[in-house]
Design a protein around this motif. Structure first.
Motif, mmCIF file in Angstrom:
data_model
loop_
_atom_site.group_PDB
_atom_site.id
_atom_site.type_symbol
_atom_site.label_atom_id
_atom_site.label_comp_id
_atom_site.label_asym_id
_atom_site.label_seq_id
_atom_site.Cartn_x
_atom_site.Cartn_y
_atom_site.Cartn_z
ATOM 1 N N HIS A 273 -6.947 -2.974 14.085
ATOM 2 C CA HIS A 273 -6.252 -2.034 13.229
ATOM 3 C C HIS A 273 -4.762 -2.124 13.583
ATOM 4 N N PHE A 274 -3.845 -1.923 12.607
ATOM 5 C CA PHE A 274 -2.472 -1.945 12.866
ATOM 6 C C PHE A 274 -1.876 -1.091 14.039
ATOM 7 N N TYR B 89 0.782 -1.188 -0.046
ATOM 8 C CA TYR B 89 -0.002 0.014 0.003
ATOM 9 C C TYR B 89 0.979 1.240 -0.096
ATOM 10 N N SER B 90 0.485 2.377 -0.875
ATOM 11 C CA SER B 90 1.323 3.603 -0.758
ATOM 12 C C SER B 90 0.711 4.645 0.295
ATOM 13 N N TYR B 91 -0.491 4.194 0.651
ATOM 14 C CA TYR B 91 -1.292 5.289 1.663
ATOM 15 C C TYR B 91 -0.960 6.756 1.139
ATOM 16 N N ALA C 113 -6.736 -3.155 8.735
ATOM 17 C CA ALA C 113 -7.149 -4.516 9.401
ATOM 18 C C ALA C 113 -6.380 -5.639 8.873
ATOM 19 N N VAL C 114 -5.911 -5.623 7.680
ATOM 20 C CA VAL C 114 -5.225 -6.779 7.052
ATOM 21 C C VAL C 114 -3.900 -6.848 7.771
ATOM 22 N N GLN C 115 -3.252 -5.642 7.761
ATOM 23 C CA GLN C 115 -1.911 -5.709 8.539
ATOM 24 C C GLN C 115 -1.840 -5.963 10.076
ATOM 25 N N GLY C 116 -2.867 -5.724 10.758
ATOM 26 C CA GLY C 116 -3.073 -5.836 12.113
ATOM 27 C C GLY C 116 -3.428 -7.229 12.385
ATOM 28 N N ARG C 117 -4.063 -7.851 11.423
ATOM 29 C CA ARG C 117 -4.353 -9.243 11.579
ATOM 30 C C ARG C 117 -2.946 -10.068 11.419
ATOM 31 N N THR C 118 -2.401 -9.747 10.490
ATOM 32 C CA THR C 118 -0.846 -10.379 9.921
ATOM 33 C C THR C 118 0.040 -10.004 11.358
ATOM 34 N N LEU D 230 -11.026 5.972 10.178
ATOM 35 C CA LEU D 230 -10.542 5.485 8.879
ATOM 36 C C LEU D 230 -11.769 5.317 7.894
ATOM 37 N N LEU D 231 -11.849 6.444 7.574
ATOM 38 C CA LEU D 231 -13.066 6.846 6.513
ATOM 39 C C LEU D 231 -12.787 6.401 4.969
ATOM 40 N N VAL D 232 -11.565 6.093 4.650
ATOM 41 C CA VAL D 232 -11.130 5.774 3.235
ATOM 42 C C VAL D 232 -11.065 4.009 3.130
ATOM 43 N N PRO D 233 -12.211 3.659 2.320
ATOM 44 C CA PRO D 233 -11.833 2.045 2.421
ATOM 45 C C PRO D 233 -10.987 1.441 2.484
ATOM 46 N N ALA D 234 -10.017 1.804 1.295
ATOM 47 C CA ALA D 234 -8.625 1.010 1.021
ATOM 48 C C ALA D 234 -7.717 0.908 2.346
ATOM 49 N N LEU D 235 -7.937 2.190 2.888
ATOM 50 C CA LEU D 235 -6.825 2.351 4.243
ATOM 51 C C LEU D 235 -7.539 1.537 5.225
ATOM 52 N N HIS D 236 -8.834 1.574 5.464
ATOM 53 C CA HIS D 236 -9.479 0.714 6.233
ATOM 54 C C HIS D 236 -9.099 -0.748 6.116
ATOM 55 N N ARG D 237 -9.195 -1.184 4.947
ATOM 56 C CA ARG D 237 -8.885 -2.581 4.630
ATOM 57 C C ARG D 237 -7.417 -2.838 4.930
ATOM 58 N N ALA D 238 -6.579 -2.026 4.243
ATOM 59 C CA ALA D 238 -5.318 -2.295 4.493
ATOM 60 C C ALA D 238 -4.701 -2.393 5.971
#
Length: 224
Positions: free
Chosen positions: A128-129, A21-23, A94-99, A84-92
């Motif tokens: 969230h991460f 992700y480039s955020y 959460a994914v990073q946090g789980r990993t 986190l209102l931007v869907p792409a950042l919200h998903r990123a």
């Protein structure tokens, strides 16, 4: 040995998924908000200021809670999720946090990381991460100043890695720029290092507008 373990946890080789992700950098480049070296430096400074004013207060409050998993953490996690209102950042995030939790549980099996993963699942809240970075490393025995500096390091490193992949600068230039920006950390930590999550704020609104448009852009990050 303690410091070496922390360096390992923030090593770019650790597969947390941050590289994907480039955020907002890619969309800022496509929209003409970043045009040259000066524009990149301004972008990075605004990005780190935003991180200091939004991420560090949540990190500080998570650390202060210690191992407690109760109503106060639930309120904090819900407030962060609402930010986190931007869907792409919200998903990123959460994914990073789980990993991150999965990796940390394998490194520190006695630190209660599995219970932390289960708590977020039971509350139906995304891990969230920023939150689990603080909660996990606090349980692993690291100090708050270490976490603050390392979170800023991760954020800066990932942005410069994205800039290199996008062709904005070469690897040597990227590492030199990263070295230069460590001086900015002291300024950010002096201003934001003691804030709690109730004082969190946003400051880079133009960057957020670029982030919102990221999903509509043609991605170049993984093209040769």
């Amino acid at each position: 040995m303690h410091f070496a373990r922390l360096l390992h946890l923030v090593d770019s080789a650790l597969p947390t998924g941050a590289f994907a992700y480039s955020y907002g950098l890619e969309s800022s480049l496509a929209l003409g908000l970043v045009r040259d070296d000066a524009g990149l430096r301004n972008y990075l400074y605004a990005y780190l200021q935003q991180a200091g004013r939004l991420e560090l207060p949540f990190l500080n409050s998570c650390f202060a809670l210690g191992p407690a998993l109760g109503d106060e953490l639930r309120e904090l996690a819900a407030d962060y999720d609402a930010q986190l209102l931007v869907p792409a950042l919200h998903r990123a995030s959460a994914v990073q946090g789980r990993t991150w939790l999965k990796l940390l549980a394998s490194f520190y099996p006695e630190a209660g990381i599995t219970a932390l993963r289960q708590w977020f699942a039971a509350q139906e809240l995304p891990p969230h991460f920023t939150l689990v970075f603080a909660l996990g490393l606090q349980r692993a025995g690291f100090a708050l100043p270490e976490l603050q500096a390392m979170l800023l390091h991760l954020l800066l490193r990932d942005q410069l890695s994205a800039a290199i992949r996008l062709g904005l600068l070469g690897p040597l230039e990227g590492h030199r720029l990263q070295h230069d920006f460590y001086a900015v950390f002291e300024h950010i930590l002096a201003q934001e290092g003691g804030r709690e999550y109730g004082e969190a704020a946003r400051s880079a609104f133009v960057l957020e507008m670029a982030q919102v448009l990221h999903n509509d852009l043609y991605s170049r990050l993984f093209q040769n």
